[in-house]
Design a protein around this motif. Sequence first.
Motif, mmCIF file in Angstrom:
data_model
loop_
_atom_site.group_PDB
_atom_site.id
_atom_site.type_symbol
_atom_site.label_atom_id
_atom_site.label_comp_id
_atom_site.label_asym_id
_atom_site.label_seq_id
_atom_site.Cartn_x
_atom_site.Cartn_y
_atom_site.Cartn_z
ATOM 1 N N GLN A 75 18.558 27.543 79.819
ATOM 2 C CA GLN A 75 18.747 26.275 80.508
ATOM 3 C C GLN A 75 18.926 25.124 79.528
ATOM 4 N N LYS A 76 18.169 25.164 78.447
ATOM 5 C CA LYS A 76 18.309 24.121 77.427
ATOM 6 C C LYS A 76 19.696 24.167 76.814
ATOM 7 N N VAL A 77 20.207 25.370 76.621
ATOM 8 C CA VAL A 77 21.562 25.530 76.099
ATOM 9 C C VAL A 77 22.558 24.875 77.047
ATOM 10 N N GLU A 78 22.424 25.199 78.312
ATOM 11 C CA GLU A 78 23.349 24.667 79.312
ATOM 12 C C GLU A 78 23.310 23.140 79.329
ATOM 13 N N ASN A 79 22.120 22.580 79.363
ATOM 14 C CA ASN A 79 21.992 21.125 79.405
ATOM 15 C C ASN A 79 22.587 20.467 78.162
ATOM 16 N N THR A 80 22.323 21.081 77.013
ATOM 17 C CA THR A 80 22.845 20.524 75.765
ATOM 18 C C THR A 80 24.365 20.536 75.749
ATOM 19 N N LEU A 81 24.951 21.654 76.151
ATOM 20 C CA LEU A 81 26.403 21.769 76.139
ATOM 21 C C LEU A 81 27.049 20.817 77.145
ATOM 22 N N ARG A 82 26.441 20.682 78.311
ATOM 23 C CA ARG A 82 26.996 19.751 79.302
ATOM 24 C C ARG A 82 26.935 18.316 78.773
ATOM 25 N N ASN A 83 25.846 17.990 78.110
ATOM 26 C CA ASN A 83 25.715 16.656 77.527
ATOM 27 C C ASN A 83 26.723 16.420 76.421
ATOM 28 N N MET A 84 27.203 17.510 75.808
ATOM 29 C CA MET A 84 28.206 17.406 74.741
ATOM 30 C C MET A 84 29.628 17.403 75.303
ATOM 31 N N GLY A 85 29.763 17.407 76.642
ATOM 32 C CA GLY A 85 31.080 17.401 77.267
ATOM 33 C C GLY A 85 31.705 18.763 77.394
ATOM 34 N N LEU A 86 30.890 19.815 77.289
ATOM 35 C CA LEU A 86 31.410 21.183 77.350
ATOM 36 C C LEU A 86 31.046 21.879 78.663
ATOM 37 N N GLY A 87 30.977 21.087 79.718
ATOM 38 C CA GLY A 87 30.606 21.643 81.018
ATOM 39 C C GLY A 87 31.561 22.700 81.519
ATOM 40 N N ASN A 88 32.848 22.564 81.214
ATOM 41 C CA ASN A 88 33.832 23.542 81.682
ATOM 42 C C ASN A 88 33.562 24.931 81.103
ATOM 43 N N GLU A 89 33.177 24.996 79.853
ATOM 44 C CA GLU A 89 32.876 26.287 79.246
ATOM 45 C C GLU A 89 31.659 26.922 79.910
ATOM 46 N N VAL A 90 30.664 26.113 80.205
ATOM 47 C CA VAL A 90 29.466 26.627 80.886
ATOM 48 C C VAL A 90 29.837 27.125 82.278
ATOM 49 N N ASP A 91 30.636 26.334 82.999
ATOM 50 C CA ASP A 91 31.044 26.727 84.350
ATOM 51 C C ASP A 91 31.839 28.034 84.329
ATOM 52 N N ASN A 169 30.171 34.226 74.742
ATOM 53 C CA ASN A 169 30.144 34.059 73.283
ATOM 54 C C ASN A 169 30.566 32.657 72.880
ATOM 55 N N SER A 170 31.536 32.111 73.609
ATOM 56 C CA SER A 170 31.993 30.759 73.316
ATOM 57 C C SER A 170 30.879 29.748 73.547
ATOM 58 N N VAL A 171 30.173 29.920 74.666
ATOM 59 C CA VAL A 171 29.071 29.010 74.989
ATOM 60 C C VAL A 171 27.993 29.054 73.914
ATOM 61 N N PHE A 172 27.552 30.250 73.569
ATOM 62 C CA PHE A 172 26.421 30.347 72.644
ATOM 63 C C PHE A 172 26.828 30.139 71.194
ATOM 64 N N SER A 173 28.077 30.464 70.864
ATOM 65 C CA SER A 173 28.551 30.165 69.513
ATOM 66 C C SER A 173 28.597 28.658 69.303
ATOM 67 N N THR A 174 29.065 27.953 70.327
ATOM 68 C CA THR A 174 29.110 26.488 70.241
ATOM 69 C C THR A 174 27.704 25.917 70.138
ATOM 70 N N TYR A 175 26.817 26.420 70.984
ATOM 71 C CA TYR A 175 25.442 25.910 70.956
ATOM 72 C C TYR A 175 24.764 26.202 69.626
#
Length: 229
Positions: A75-91, A169-175
Amino acid sequence: MKNNAKDSSVANGVAALGNLVKGNGSGTGLSKDDIIDGLKQALEVGANKSVTQLSSLDGYFKNNAIKILMPPEAQKVENTLRNMGLGNEVDNAILTMNRAAEDAAKSAAPIFVNAIKGMTIQDGMQLLKGGDSAATHYLREKTTASLTTSFKPIVEQSLVKVDATKYWNSVFSTYNKVPFVKKINPDLTGYVTEKALDGLFYQVAQEEQKIRKDPVARTTDLLKKVFAQ
């Protein structure tokens, strides 16, 4: 909350059948074999209906009760990525996890049905006479290990087919590139397998409730005979 609802749904249905066993010989006209066979058939009917629903487009994704989301530890990963403007990758990662579950559901369900057919009369009687959690305990203890073993490679293939692994992999590599954060590398296949099976069990329990409460849902003579009582 989802597990409680699932457990209660199955257990309540079993409690009703348990009352039939206790009342057998008092005018119900049902043998113990009838009741056990009725329980097995209800689970089989429920599994087949669940397959139809869950293997369809958005069967998991648009069902809020079983939709597969990021695991709690992510969840922390998701929140961090969304805050970084990467919501589309999470979705995309979330969507493809659910697409994998939908893709695998049809192939996996017959394994679940075969496990139900393997229930012995002794197993069934112990289940029917058990406590409120007897059905859930039986299904988890007797079928989860074999279902997981058989289901996992199907899920893995499905994840590859819908590019879920790429998005994950894209989500977690970015995070993991974010400085000073704890690196995370969850087992995607294991996680989706577990959640997909949870969803299958949950949906079968819902179908069992329909059979127990709604005469229209009793689609065979045996179900009508057992559940009409």
